[in-house]
Scaffold this active site. Structure first.
Site, mmCIF file in Angstrom:
data_model
loop_
_atom_site.group_PDB
_atom_site.id
_atom_site.type_symbol
_atom_site.label_atom_id
_atom_site.label_comp_id
_atom_site.label_asym_id
_atom_site.label_seq_id
_atom_site.Cartn_x
_atom_site.Cartn_y
_atom_site.Cartn_z
ATOM 1 N N ARG A 51 46.043 47.734 35.854
ATOM 2 C CA ARG A 51 47.001 47.973 34.776
ATOM 3 C C ARG A 51 46.351 47.588 33.467
ATOM 4 O O ARG A 51 45.515 46.697 33.418
ATOM 5 C CB ARG A 51 48.238 47.111 34.979
ATOM 6 N N ASP A 53 47.448 46.636 29.314
ATOM 7 C CA ASP A 53 48.576 46.308 28.443
ATOM 8 C C ASP A 53 48.716 47.313 27.303
ATOM 9 O O ASP A 53 47.810 48.096 27.042
ATOM 10 C CB ASP A 53 48.359 44.906 27.840
ATOM 11 N N TYR A 111 34.679 45.997 31.466
ATOM 12 C CA TYR A 111 35.483 46.047 30.240
ATOM 13 C C TYR A 111 34.574 45.822 29.042
ATOM 14 O O TYR A 111 33.636 45.042 29.117
ATOM 15 C CB TYR A 111 36.549 44.948 30.245
ATOM 16 N N ARG A 199 40.427 39.117 27.186
ATOM 17 C CA ARG A 199 40.907 38.815 25.838
ATOM 18 C C ARG A 199 40.840 37.319 25.522
ATOM 19 O O ARG A 199 40.611 36.935 24.371
ATOM 20 C CB ARG A 199 42.317 39.367 25.644
#
Lengths: 247, 247
Positions: A51, A53, A111, A199
């Site tokens: 998933r 955000d 990522y 993050r």
């Protein structure tokens, strides 16, 4: 007919994230809407590799779904792209073994996080990079990245709201950063990532780049296994789900 | 107090163009809304160097307005940027002579148009470059650009809906194009441009790049003074109002 694996891209700006939510525009929701239309009202559930955000982008998200329709791979790609909104794009469709699973079969995820590192903001990058106007010590950040590679318990670097049960041990194969044309690009490649992990890592790396912390703090922070010892989770809009690898 | 000249940037994607229209989100409308708030409800009219259509971006649009408020230049810049939406950014504010006029005093304008010249579209550039998947002969397009420079009657390359009265003679100081990283950038610098002129010019240059027309057709097309002899106006989203120069 059978199971299909699709590699997709999306611009996360106008989505409330990947996962379906009632009355919200989501990536999963938009794709399932198109599939439902193609299957004359039948619900087709898609499963994603992970998933993302609200605001997070994807260059190589992977999904799978099952269909009884007799369409070949390039036909699927064309049909989906013709009907999907212009902020989702299907890069490829591949017929796979019925056992393939887009989430459970992942062996590696990558990522990237982009920082615009200049004094003035850039309007045209506001949704695609995090604007950070202060100078950064790239060598210190690179040194800190070295401490992240390997197998560690990443509890410190994971959202306290995480709903995932089980241990928080993950293996990072690559953590690195480079600077080019006022842009800092962080690259993280690993066996898996906890909720908000990239993050929070970037946030701490920026602290180190500014001299607020030292690279040697990383092993100490890991050891604490406590989200509260590090700062805020950095904004979503600089983050890209870059690549998913299967066995 | 006095007259203020502002250089502004905007991402045209979510605007219905520059000029105020009832119940539409426009660049002028957003700026005037902020100025009205700052002036306690008093209407402050802004004058722009030129209007841009829906989807057209600006890196260096110039506007002027008059105010009785005692704010210095950097104070204006901060106050405006704090209140403007994040798709408009004020680059600079300068107090000017009360005779300065953002439209009438222009001596040169520069527009750029960007083409993404690769087979596959790029989701993240969909609002910022025109996707053109066919190969282009750069030399032919550069040759065609040479024929555009100088003083000509550009009736052929101007929208038939143009409301501007008067002659359609304009001087182009520079028309050029370059290719880098799958991107074609067209540059037009001139005394002024007619409505849709840059977008029609780019459309014809792409015809030449594809071999549908020859560079030598440009003087013939100019001579015809007839909009109907050339093709469609290319999409707005690749166009940037780049720079405005004053005497």
């Amino acid at each position: 007919m059978g199971r299909f694996k699709c590699t997709i891209q999306y611009d996360g700006t106008l989505f409330n994230g990947y996962q379906v939510q009632p009355n919200k525009r989501t990536v999963q929701g938009e794709i399932e809407k198109v599939l439902r239309k193609m299957h004359k009202g039948q619900d087709i559930r898609i499963i994603g590799a992970g998933r993302t955000d609200a605001g997070v982008h994807a260059l190589g998200q992977v999904i799978h779904f099952d269909s009884t329709m007799e369409i070949h791979e390039t036909g699927w790609k064309k049909a989906l792209n013709a009907q999907l909104p212009d902020d989702i794009h299907v890069l490829s469709v591949e017929k796979v073994h019925p056992d393939f699973h887009a989430r459970f079969d992942v062996i590696e995820k990558e990522y990237h996080y982009f920082i615009l590192n200049q004094e003035t903001p850039d309007l045209f990058k506001r949704n695609y990079m995090y604007h950070f106007p202060y100078s950064l010590d790239m060598e210190k950040m690179q040194e800190a990245c070295q401490y992240l590679e390997g197998t560690h318990d990443f509890t410190t670097f994971s959202s306290s709201k995480a709903t995932v049960k089980g241990d928080k041990v993950r293996t990072i194969y690559e953590a690195s950063c480079k600077w080019e044309d006022n842009q800092v690009e962080f690259i993280f490649r690993g066996s898996g990532f906890l909720y908000n992990m990239v993050r929070i890592l970037v946030s701490v790396l920026l602290d180190i780049g500014q001299g607020k912390r030292e690279p040697e703090d990383i092993p100490i922070l890991l050891e604490k296994r406590d989200r509260r010892v590090v700062g805020k989770t950095i904004d979503a809009h600089g983050l890209y789900m870059w690549k998913v690898t299967y066995g």
